[in-house]
Design an enzyme around this catalytic site. Structure first.
Site, PDB file in Angstrom:
ATOM      1  CB  CYS A   9      23.980 -59.776 -20.249  1.00  0.00           C
ATOM      2  SG  CYS A   9      24.100 -60.912 -21.297  1.00  0.00           S
ATOM      3  NE  ARG A  15      20.067 -59.449 -20.461  1.00  0.00           N
ATOM      4  CZ  ARG A  15      19.824 -59.881 -19.221  1.00  0.00           C
ATOM      5  NH1 ARG A  15      18.997 -58.194 -19.357  1.00  0.00           N
ATOM      6  NH2 ARG A  15      20.051 -60.712 -18.558  1.00  0.00           N
ATOM      7  CG  ASP A 122      16.743 -63.075 -19.089  1.00  0.00           C
ATOM      8  OD1 ASP A 122      16.746 -62.715 -20.597  1.00  0.00           O
ATOM      9  OD2 ASP A 122      17.442 -63.129 -17.986  1.00  0.00           O
TER      10      ASP A 122
HETATM   11  P1  4NP Z   1      21.905 -62.855 -20.961  1.00  0.00           P
HETATM   12  O1  4NP Z   1      19.885 -64.469 -20.973  1.00  0.00           O
HETATM   13  O2  4NP Z   1      21.604 -63.080 -19.770  1.00  0.00           O
HETATM   14  O3  4NP Z   1      20.693 -62.274 -22.570  1.00  0.00           O
HETATM   15  O4  4NP Z   1      22.401 -64.150 -21.279  1.00  0.00           O
HETATM   16  C1  4NP Z   1      20.208 -64.762 -20.101  1.00  0.00           C
HETATM   17  C2  4NP Z   1      20.724 -66.369 -20.963  1.00  0.00           C
HETATM   18  C3  4NP Z   1      20.940 -66.981 -20.400  1.00  0.00           C
HETATM   19  C4  4NP Z   1      20.058 -67.500 -18.729  1.00  0.00           C
HETATM   20  C5  4NP Z   1      19.519 -66.377 -18.125  1.00  0.00           C
HETATM   21  C6  4NP Z   1      19.848 -65.177 -18.967  1.00  0.00           C
HETATM   22  N1  4NP Z   1      20.374 -68.633 -17.779  1.00  0.00           N
HETATM   23  O5  4NP Z   1      19.549 -68.527 -16.570  1.00  0.00           O
HETATM   24  O6  4NP Z   1      20.680 -69.192 -18.365  1.00  0.00           O
END
Ligand code: 4NP
Length: 152
Positions: A9, A15, A122
């Site tokens: 991800c 995720r 997300d």
């Molecule tokens: P992930 O969610 O891609 O599902 O781990 C996110 C976690 C952190 C960030 C963006 C999406 N961030 O911008 O820090």
């Protein structure tokens, strides 16, 4: 032979750690290796988001020992299948591919199931409900993936 599956991800804290933990809970660890990574690299070395840890716990899956790492080009050599959570992750991973063999390893995880959406949203900026939704979407896909892998 061991089949290696990488869940990807953006942050590798919401995720893909769930996807790693859920798939691990459904497959034989002697024949299937599962890992996860993020394309962003903002949280390298960190534990998963507390909301992902909590929703996994609720369904008896422990992701507490996972640590965030960044997706690297060498992952194309290491892994047989690379599941991405959304189309943006797909574009990011494909941009690191070196040839058509690399690119052919990359799949949207929700393409494994027939739902009315094909991206895992997300949940980072949302509330706990988002994490429950994400858990169930990934769980449905991993059920299908595990059946395929376990009978290989
Ligand atoms: P992930 O969610 O891609 O599902 O781990 C996110 C976690 C952190 C960030 C963006 C999406 N961030 O911008 O820090």
């Amino acid at each position: 032979m061991v089949t290696k599956v990488l869940m990807v991800c953006l942050g590798n804290i919401c995720r893909s750690p769930l996807a790693e933990g859920i798939l691990k809970s459904k497959v034989n660890s002697n024949t299937i290796f599962v890992d996860s990574a993020g394309t962003g690299g903002y949280h390298i070395g960190n534990k998963p988001d507390t909301r992902s840890i909590a929703i996994a716990n609720k369904y008896a899956i422990n992701i507490n020992d996972q640590r965030c790492r960044k997706f690297e080009t060498q992952d194309f050599d290491e892994f047989d299948i690379i599941y991405v959570m959304d189309k943006s992750n797909y574009t990011n991973v494909i941009s690191k591919s070196r040839n058509s063999k690399d690119a052919a390893k990359v799949k949207l995880i929700l393409d494994e199931v027939t739902l009315d959406i094909n991206e895992v949203p997300d949940p980072y900026y949302g509330n706990e409900d988002g994490f429950d939704n994400v858990f169930h979407l990934i769980d449905k896909a991993c059920e299908v993936i595990a059946k395929k892998l376990n009978t290989k």
